[in-house]
Design a protein around this motif. Structure first.
Motif, PDB file in Angstrom:
ATOM      1  N   GLN A 188       0.906  -1.549  -0.029  1.00 35.88           N
ATOM      2  CA  GLN A 188      -0.250  -0.180  -0.353  1.00 35.88           C
ATOM      3  C   GLN A 188       0.671   1.071   0.213  1.00 35.88           C
ATOM      4  O   GLN A 188       0.508   2.425  -0.680  1.00 35.88           O
ATOM      5  CB  GLN A 188      -0.951   0.373   0.829  1.00 35.88           C
ATOM      6  N   THR A 189       1.865   1.126   0.525  1.00 38.47           N
ATOM      7  CA  THR A 189       2.697   2.302   0.485  1.00 38.47           C
ATOM      8  C   THR A 189       3.218   2.739  -1.078  1.00 38.47           C
ATOM      9  O   THR A 189       4.086   3.516  -1.208  1.00 38.47           O
ATOM     10  CB  THR A 189       3.877   2.299   1.867  1.00 38.47           C
ATOM     11  N   LYS A 191       1.940   1.651  -3.981  1.00 40.38           N
ATOM     12  CA  LYS A 191       0.696   1.942  -4.559  1.00 40.38           C
ATOM     13  C   LYS A 191       0.719   3.772  -4.218  1.00 40.38           C
ATOM     14  O   LYS A 191      -0.269   4.492  -5.037  1.00 40.38           O
ATOM     15  CB  LYS A 191      -0.195   0.575  -4.642  1.00 40.38           C
ATOM     16  N   ALA A 192       0.875   4.133  -2.526  1.00 40.44           N
ATOM     17  CA  ALA A 192       0.747   5.735  -2.750  1.00 40.44           C
ATOM     18  C   ALA A 192       1.171   6.639  -3.435  1.00 40.44           C
ATOM     19  O   ALA A 192       0.864   7.788  -2.973  1.00 40.44           O
ATOM     20  CB  ALA A 192      -0.194   5.507  -1.507  1.00 40.44           C
ATOM     21  N   HIS A 193       1.987   5.742  -3.304  1.00 45.91           N
ATOM     22  CA  HIS A 193       3.738   6.972  -3.626  1.00 45.91           C
ATOM     23  C   HIS A 193       3.224   7.199  -5.615  1.00 45.91           C
ATOM     24  O   HIS A 193       2.130   6.907  -6.411  1.00 45.91           O
ATOM     25  CB  HIS A 193       4.937   5.924  -4.084  1.00 45.91           C
ATOM     26  N   PRO A 194       3.178   8.618  -5.087  1.00 44.89           N
ATOM     27  CA  PRO A 194       3.042   9.600  -6.644  1.00 44.89           C
ATOM     28  C   PRO A 194       3.466   9.310  -7.602  1.00 44.89           C
ATOM     29  O   PRO A 194       2.344   9.474  -9.316  1.00 44.89           O
ATOM     30  CB  PRO A 194       3.555  11.006  -5.933  1.00 44.89           C
ATOM     31  N   TRP A 196       4.331   5.783  -8.102  1.00 44.86           N
ATOM     32  CA  TRP A 196       3.241   4.681  -8.617  1.00 44.86           C
ATOM     33  C   TRP A 196       2.153   5.406  -8.939  1.00 44.86           C
ATOM     34  O   TRP A 196       1.816   4.722 -10.481  1.00 44.86           O
ATOM     35  CB  TRP A 196       2.859   3.549  -7.615  1.00 44.86           C
ATOM     36  N   ARG A 197       1.226   5.843  -8.571  1.00 45.26           N
ATOM     37  CA  ARG A 197      -0.219   6.461  -9.593  1.00 45.26           C
ATOM     38  C   ARG A 197       0.268   7.187 -10.642  1.00 45.26           C
ATOM     39  O   ARG A 197      -0.747   6.899 -11.563  1.00 45.26           O
ATOM     40  CB  ARG A 197      -0.709   7.852  -8.167  1.00 45.26           C
ATOM     41  N   GLU A 200       0.767   4.319 -13.241  1.00 45.03           N
ATOM     42  CA  GLU A 200      -1.054   3.385 -13.026  1.00 45.03           C
ATOM     43  C   GLU A 200      -1.435   3.947 -14.238  1.00 45.03           C
ATOM     44  O   GLU A 200      -2.293   3.269 -14.803  1.00 45.03           O
ATOM     45  CB  GLU A 200      -1.377   3.282 -11.506  1.00 45.03           C
TER      46      GLU A 200
END
Length: 215
Positions: A188-189, A191-194, A196-197, A200
């Motif tokens: 989750q950490t 996936k929350a990184h800018p 990563w977002r 995605e």
């Protein structure tokens, strides 16, 4: 200084491209992105035109070309030593390189059975021999490093080792491979990184669809 140019392939599928892109973007290193999709069964000739291996990722800096994910990350770490891609402490830096290299050279069962696919709906599959062993080893690496550093990333702050394991986060999620609370928290950490977002979001709107056995 000449600007960096990073050649990558499809964001939905290309785990090798994801690693250096995530690393450079994650620590704020500026670069130009050039995406060349692998949408040709014989190999996209545009990739072969820029890369001596016929593959991406490839980083170009002036006349210099660097290929392979970890080599690109290491070059960027040397070029921007204050960006924080590698830990400042020599022992931690050596450990970060060790686990990054292990990610590069190992876990073939997991790679083969569970290719990265950002758009894939979450669903379990029958796992061949070796995948459980790969999963266990990766979880051990993450757990040990997070306990040692205190998190939230493997060496405290986001860095090269996290980027090298980024595609595994996607694999663990979409194939529903893990249920340990510490593993899920680290995922989750990530996936929350800018960075990563941003990757995605781009992957989800790509028009290309490649059969899993061709990825």
């Amino acid at each position: 200084m000449d600007r960096l140019t990073l050649y990558i392939a499809n964001k939905n599928y290309s785990s090798w491209s994801f690693r250096p892109w995530m690393a450079l973007t994650g620590v704020g290193i500026d670069f130009e992105e050039v995406l060349i999709p692998f949408d040709d069964a014989a190999g996209n000739p545009n990739i072969k035109a820029v890369s001596p291996t016929g593959r991406v990722p490839l980083l170009q800096h002036g006349a210099l070309k660097i290929w392979e994910s970890l080599a690109i990350i290491e070059y960027a770490a040397e070029l921007y030593p204050d960006a924080g891609l590698l830990p400042a402490d020599r022992a931690e830096r050596s450990l970060a390189r060790s686990v990054s290299m292990e990610m590069l050279s190992s876990f073939r069962a997991l790679r083969s059975a569970c290719p990265m696919n950002i758009r894939r709906p979450k669903a379990r599959i029958a796992l061949p021999d070796g995948v459980d062993t790969d999963i266990s080893r990766i979880e051990t690496i993450w757990r040990d490093l997070l306990q040692q550093s205190g998190g939230p990333f493997l060496f405290g702050a986001f860095g090269a080792a996290d980027a090298m394991f980024a595609p595994v986060v996607n694999r663990f999620e979409i194939y529903d491979l893990v249920d340990r609370s510490d593993t899920l928290a680290y995922m989750q950490t990530m996936k929350a990184h800018p960075a990563w977002r941003k990757w995605e979001e781009a992957a989800r709107v790509e028009p290309w669809v490649v059969p899993e056995d061709e990825v």
